[in-house]
Design an enzyme around this catalytic site. Structure first.
Site, PDB file in Angstrom:
ATOM      1  N   SER A  37       0.806  -1.225   0.000  1.00  0.00           N
ATOM      2  CA  SER A  37       0.000   0.000   0.000  1.00  0.00           C
ATOM      3  C   SER A  37       0.838   1.273   0.000  1.00  0.00           C
ATOM      4  O   SER A  37       0.391   2.305  -0.497  1.00  0.00           O
ATOM      5  CB  SER A  37      -0.944   0.006   1.202  1.00  0.00           C
ATOM      6  OG  SER A  37      -0.229  -0.175   2.408  1.00  0.00           O
ATOM      7  N   HIS A 244      -0.662   5.923   6.684  1.00  0.00           N
ATOM      8  CA  HIS A 244      -0.063   5.844   5.360  1.00  0.00           C
ATOM      9  C   HIS A 244       0.355   7.245   4.921  1.00  0.00           C
ATOM     10  O   HIS A 244      -0.242   8.243   5.360  1.00  0.00           O
ATOM     11  CB  HIS A 244      -1.048   5.270   4.337  1.00  0.00           C
ATOM     12  CG  HIS A 244      -1.241   3.793   4.445  1.00  0.00           C
ATOM     13  ND1 HIS A 244      -2.078   3.225   5.372  1.00  0.00           N
ATOM     14  CD2 HIS A 244      -0.707   2.765   3.734  1.00  0.00           C
ATOM     15  CE1 HIS A 244      -2.050   1.911   5.234  1.00  0.00           C
ATOM     16  NE2 HIS A 244      -1.232   1.601   4.253  1.00  0.00           N
TER      17      HIS A 244
END
Length: 262
Positions: A37, A244
Protein backbone atom coordinates in the site's frame (compact mmCIF):
# COMPACT_ATOMS: atom_id res chain seq x y z
CA UNK A 1 30.50 22.06 -58.84
CA UNK A 2 29.80 18.67 -57.21
CA UNK A 3 28.80 15.84 -59.53
CA UNK A 4 25.08 15.11 -59.54
CA UNK A 5 25.76 11.63 -58.16
CA UNK A 6 27.57 13.16 -55.19
CA UNK A 7 24.70 15.52 -54.49
CA UNK A 8 22.21 12.65 -54.60
CA UNK A 9 24.40 10.52 -52.33
CA UNK A 10 24.64 13.34 -49.79
CA UNK A 11 20.89 13.82 -49.85
CA UNK A 12 20.27 10.12 -49.34
CA UNK A 13 22.75 10.07 -46.47
CA UNK A 14 21.00 13.02 -44.85
CA UNK A 15 17.63 11.31 -45.07
CA UNK A 16 19.12 8.13 -43.64
CA UNK A 17 20.59 10.01 -40.68
CA UNK A 18 17.29 11.70 -39.95
CA UNK A 19 15.33 8.46 -40.06
CA UNK A 20 17.86 6.10 -38.50
CA UNK A 21 16.66 4.66 -35.17
CA UNK A 22 20.13 5.23 -33.75
CA UNK A 23 19.80 8.94 -34.36
CA UNK A 24 16.15 9.25 -33.39
CA UNK A 25 15.16 10.17 -29.85
CA UNK A 26 15.81 7.33 -27.40
CA UNK A 27 12.78 5.35 -26.30
CA UNK A 28 11.40 6.03 -22.83
CA UNK A 29 12.86 3.70 -20.19
CA UNK A 30 10.57 1.02 -18.79
CA UNK A 31 9.90 1.16 -15.05
CA UNK A 32 8.00 -1.44 -13.01
CA UNK A 33 6.76 -0.64 -9.48
CA UNK A 34 6.17 -3.52 -7.08
CA UNK A 35 4.98 -3.58 -3.51
CA UNK A 36 2.27 -2.90 -0.97
CA UNK A 37 0.00 0.00 0.00
CA UNK A 38 2.90 2.39 0.56
CA UNK A 39 3.95 1.86 -3.05
CA UNK A 40 0.41 1.81 -4.46
CA UNK A 41 -0.47 5.16 -2.87
CA UNK A 42 -2.95 4.36 -0.11
CA UNK A 43 -3.31 7.49 2.00
CA UNK A 44 -3.60 9.88 -0.93
CA UNK A 45 -7.41 9.44 -1.14
CA UNK A 46 -7.32 9.39 -4.95
CA UNK A 47 -7.22 6.03 -6.76
CA UNK A 48 -7.32 4.66 -10.28
CA UNK A 49 -10.74 3.08 -10.60
CA UNK A 50 -9.48 0.10 -12.57
CA UNK A 51 -7.00 -0.77 -9.80
CA UNK A 52 -9.86 -1.88 -7.54
CA UNK A 53 -8.86 -3.01 -4.07
CA UNK A 54 -5.17 -2.53 -4.91
CA UNK A 55 -5.80 1.23 -4.61
CA UNK A 56 -3.15 2.51 -6.99
CA UNK A 57 -2.84 6.27 -7.16
CA UNK A 58 -1.30 8.56 -9.75
CA UNK A 59 -0.16 10.58 -6.71
CA UNK A 60 2.09 7.74 -5.52
CA UNK A 61 5.85 8.04 -5.82
CA UNK A 62 6.18 5.58 -8.74
CA UNK A 63 3.90 7.76 -10.88
CA UNK A 64 5.59 10.95 -9.74
CA UNK A 65 9.06 9.59 -10.47
CA UNK A 66 8.11 8.05 -13.79
CA UNK A 67 6.93 11.48 -14.92
CA UNK A 68 10.13 13.10 -13.69
CA UNK A 69 12.45 10.74 -15.55
CA UNK A 70 10.23 10.30 -18.62
CA UNK A 71 9.72 6.59 -18.01
CA UNK A 72 6.91 4.30 -19.08
CA UNK A 73 5.50 3.00 -15.79
CA UNK A 74 3.81 -0.29 -15.05
CA UNK A 75 2.68 -0.22 -11.43
CA UNK A 76 1.41 -3.50 -10.04
CA UNK A 77 1.77 -2.48 -6.39
CA UNK A 78 -1.24 -3.53 -4.38
CA UNK A 79 -2.65 -2.66 -0.98
CA UNK A 80 -2.20 -5.48 1.50
CA UNK A 81 0.55 -7.23 -0.45
CA UNK A 82 3.03 -9.42 1.36
CA UNK A 83 6.24 -10.80 -0.09
CA UNK A 84 4.41 -13.93 -1.26
CA UNK A 85 1.80 -11.79 -3.02
CA UNK A 86 4.44 -9.82 -4.87
CA UNK A 87 6.09 -13.07 -5.93
CA UNK A 88 2.83 -14.67 -7.05
CA UNK A 89 0.99 -11.73 -8.57
CA UNK A 90 3.29 -8.84 -9.47
CA UNK A 91 6.33 -10.15 -11.34
CA UNK A 92 4.65 -10.69 -14.72
CA UNK A 93 5.78 -7.36 -16.22
CA UNK A 94 9.46 -8.03 -15.48
CA UNK A 95 11.78 -8.97 -18.34
CA UNK A 96 15.30 -8.33 -19.56
CA UNK A 97 14.23 -5.06 -21.18
CA UNK A 98 13.14 -3.35 -17.95
CA UNK A 99 15.47 -0.52 -16.91
CA UNK A 100 14.10 0.32 -13.46
CA UNK A 101 12.31 -1.56 -10.70
CA UNK A 102 11.18 -0.27 -7.31
CA UNK A 103 9.96 -2.64 -4.64
CA UNK A 104 8.55 -1.80 -1.22
CA UNK A 105 7.27 -4.77 0.75
CA UNK A 106 7.65 -6.37 4.18
CA UNK A 107 5.39 -4.30 6.41
CA UNK A 108 2.42 -6.60 5.92
CA UNK A 109 4.54 -9.68 6.54
CA UNK A 110 5.25 -8.19 9.96
CA UNK A 111 1.54 -7.54 10.47
CA UNK A 112 2.10 -3.82 10.95
CA UNK A 113 -1.54 -2.93 10.39
CA UNK A 114 -2.71 -5.35 13.09
CA UNK A 115 0.00 -4.16 15.46
CA UNK A 116 -1.04 -0.52 15.03
CA UNK A 117 -4.68 -1.47 15.58
CA UNK A 118 -3.80 -3.32 18.79
CA UNK A 119 -1.56 -0.58 20.15
CA UNK A 120 -4.13 2.13 19.42
CA UNK A 121 -6.47 0.64 22.03
CA UNK A 122 -6.51 1.74 25.67
CA UNK A 123 -3.83 -0.05 27.69
CA UNK A 124 -6.34 -2.06 29.70
CA UNK A 125 -7.84 -3.46 26.50
CA UNK A 126 -4.67 -4.06 24.46
CA UNK A 127 -1.61 -6.26 24.38
CA UNK A 128 0.59 -3.86 22.48
CA UNK A 129 3.90 -5.27 23.71
CA UNK A 130 2.85 -8.77 22.75
CA UNK A 131 1.88 -7.64 19.26
CA UNK A 132 5.17 -5.79 18.82
CA UNK A 133 7.15 -8.80 20.09
CA UNK A 134 5.45 -11.04 17.54
CA UNK A 135 6.13 -8.55 14.73
CA UNK A 136 9.77 -8.22 15.68
CA UNK A 137 10.20 -11.99 15.82
CA UNK A 138 8.77 -12.28 12.30
CA UNK A 139 11.04 -9.50 11.04
CA UNK A 140 14.09 -11.15 12.58
CA UNK A 141 13.40 -14.80 11.88
CA UNK A 142 11.11 -15.09 8.87
CA UNK A 143 11.23 -12.00 6.70
CA UNK A 144 14.90 -12.11 5.57
CA UNK A 145 14.57 -15.44 3.75
CA UNK A 146 11.35 -14.28 2.10
CA UNK A 147 13.00 -11.11 0.87
CA UNK A 148 16.09 -12.99 -0.32
CA UNK A 149 13.92 -15.27 -2.41
CA UNK A 150 11.89 -12.41 -3.87
CA UNK A 151 14.95 -10.33 -4.71
CA UNK A 152 16.64 -13.29 -6.42
CA UNK A 153 13.55 -13.82 -8.57
CA UNK A 154 13.38 -10.13 -9.46
CA UNK A 155 17.01 -10.21 -10.56
CA UNK A 156 16.52 -13.37 -12.61
CA UNK A 157 13.63 -11.79 -14.52
CA UNK A 158 14.87 -8.21 -14.79
CA UNK A 159 18.49 -9.08 -15.37
CA UNK A 160 19.82 -5.62 -16.21
CA UNK A 161 17.40 -3.40 -14.27
CA UNK A 162 18.44 -0.91 -11.64
CA UNK A 163 16.46 -2.22 -8.65
CA UNK A 164 15.64 0.16 -5.81
CA UNK A 165 14.20 -1.21 -2.58
CA UNK A 166 12.30 1.26 -0.42
CA UNK A 167 12.00 1.21 3.36
CA UNK A 168 9.39 2.52 5.78
CA UNK A 169 9.27 5.71 7.86
CA UNK A 170 8.82 5.91 11.61
CA UNK A 171 5.14 6.60 12.22
CA UNK A 172 5.42 8.70 15.36
CA UNK A 173 7.08 11.87 16.58
CA UNK A 174 6.39 11.10 20.24
CA UNK A 175 2.97 12.73 20.44
CA UNK A 176 -0.47 11.18 19.93
CA UNK A 177 -2.78 14.01 18.91
CA UNK A 178 -5.59 11.85 17.51
CA UNK A 179 -8.86 11.46 19.38
CA UNK A 180 -9.73 7.79 19.48
CA UNK A 181 -6.18 6.41 19.80
CA UNK A 182 -4.28 5.70 23.00
CA UNK A 183 -0.62 5.28 22.11
CA UNK A 184 1.69 5.73 25.08
CA UNK A 185 5.13 7.28 24.69
CA UNK A 186 6.74 3.89 25.32
CA UNK A 187 4.53 2.22 22.73
CA UNK A 188 5.34 4.83 20.10
CA UNK A 189 9.04 4.40 20.81
CA UNK A 190 8.80 0.63 20.38
CA UNK A 191 6.78 0.99 17.19
CA UNK A 192 9.41 3.32 15.75
CA UNK A 193 12.11 0.84 16.77
CA UNK A 194 10.20 -1.86 14.92
CA UNK A 195 10.19 0.27 11.77
CA UNK A 196 13.95 0.68 12.17
CA UNK A 197 14.36 -3.08 12.55
CA UNK A 198 12.28 -3.69 9.44
CA UNK A 199 14.42 -1.26 7.48
CA UNK A 200 17.60 -2.94 8.69
CA UNK A 201 16.44 -6.33 7.42
CA UNK A 202 15.24 -4.94 4.09
CA UNK A 203 18.55 -3.11 3.67
CA UNK A 204 20.58 -6.24 4.42
CA UNK A 205 18.68 -8.35 1.90
CA UNK A 206 18.89 -5.57 -0.68
CA UNK A 207 22.64 -5.29 -0.21
CA UNK A 208 23.09 -9.04 -0.57
CA UNK A 209 21.16 -8.91 -3.86
CA UNK A 210 23.14 -5.95 -5.17
CA UNK A 211 20.10 -3.66 -4.99
CA UNK A 212 19.93 -0.07 -3.77
CA UNK A 213 18.13 0.63 -0.49
CA UNK A 214 16.34 3.92 0.19
CA UNK A 215 15.80 4.69 3.88
CA UNK A 216 13.11 7.36 4.44
CA UNK A 217 13.71 7.72 8.21
CA UNK A 218 15.65 10.98 8.18
CA UNK A 219 13.49 12.68 5.56
CA UNK A 220 10.31 11.91 7.52
CA UNK A 221 11.69 13.03 10.89
CA UNK A 222 9.36 15.75 12.17
CA UNK A 223 6.74 14.82 9.57
CA UNK A 224 5.28 11.65 11.07
CA UNK A 225 1.79 11.42 12.57
CA UNK A 226 1.02 14.71 14.36
CA UNK A 227 4.08 16.31 12.74
CA UNK A 228 4.27 19.76 11.23
CA UNK A 229 3.57 19.39 8.43
CA UNK A 230 2.23 15.88 8.70
CA UNK A 231 3.36 13.56 5.89
CA UNK A 232 1.69 10.47 7.37
CA UNK A 233 -2.02 10.31 8.13
CA UNK A 234 -3.07 9.65 11.69
CA UNK A 235 -6.36 7.94 12.46
CA UNK A 236 -8.51 8.77 9.44
CA UNK A 237 -11.92 8.26 7.90
CA UNK A 238 -12.03 5.85 6.16
CA UNK A 239 -9.75 3.96 8.51
CA UNK A 240 -7.84 2.40 5.60
CA UNK A 241 -6.24 5.80 4.95
CA UNK A 242 -4.69 5.76 8.43
CA UNK A 243 -0.94 5.51 9.03
CA UNK A 244 -0.06 5.84 5.36
CA UNK A 245 1.75 8.67 3.56
CA UNK A 246 -0.50 11.47 2.35
CA UNK A 247 0.16 13.30 -0.91
CA UNK A 248 3.01 15.29 0.65
CA UNK A 249 4.49 12.11 2.05
CA UNK A 250 4.39 10.48 -1.37
CA UNK A 251 6.22 13.50 -2.74
CA UNK A 252 8.79 12.96 0.00
CA UNK A 253 9.25 9.38 -1.13
CA UNK A 254 9.49 10.52 -4.75
CA UNK A 255 12.28 12.95 -3.87
CA UNK A 256 14.24 10.14 -2.20
CA UNK A 257 13.70 7.51 -4.88
CA UNK A 258 14.26 9.52 -8.04
CA UNK A 259 17.87 10.20 -7.05
CA UNK A 260 18.50 6.51 -7.77
CA UNK A 261 16.57 6.17 -11.03
CA UNK A 262 19.40 6.96 -13.39
Amino acid sequence: MKPIAGIISAAVLGIALLTSPTIAQAAAPDYVALGDSYASGVGTRSYITSSGSCKRSTLSYPYLDAARIGATLTSVACSGARVADVTANQLGPLNSGIEFVTVQVGGNDAGFSSVITECAKPAWLANCDGAINTAQATINNTLPSRLNGLYATIRSRASVAKVVTVGYPRLFNGTDCNAGTFFSAAEMTRLNQTADLLNAKVAASASAAGFTFVNPTSAFTGHAVCGSPEWINGLSNPVTESYHPNTTGQQGFANLVDDHLN
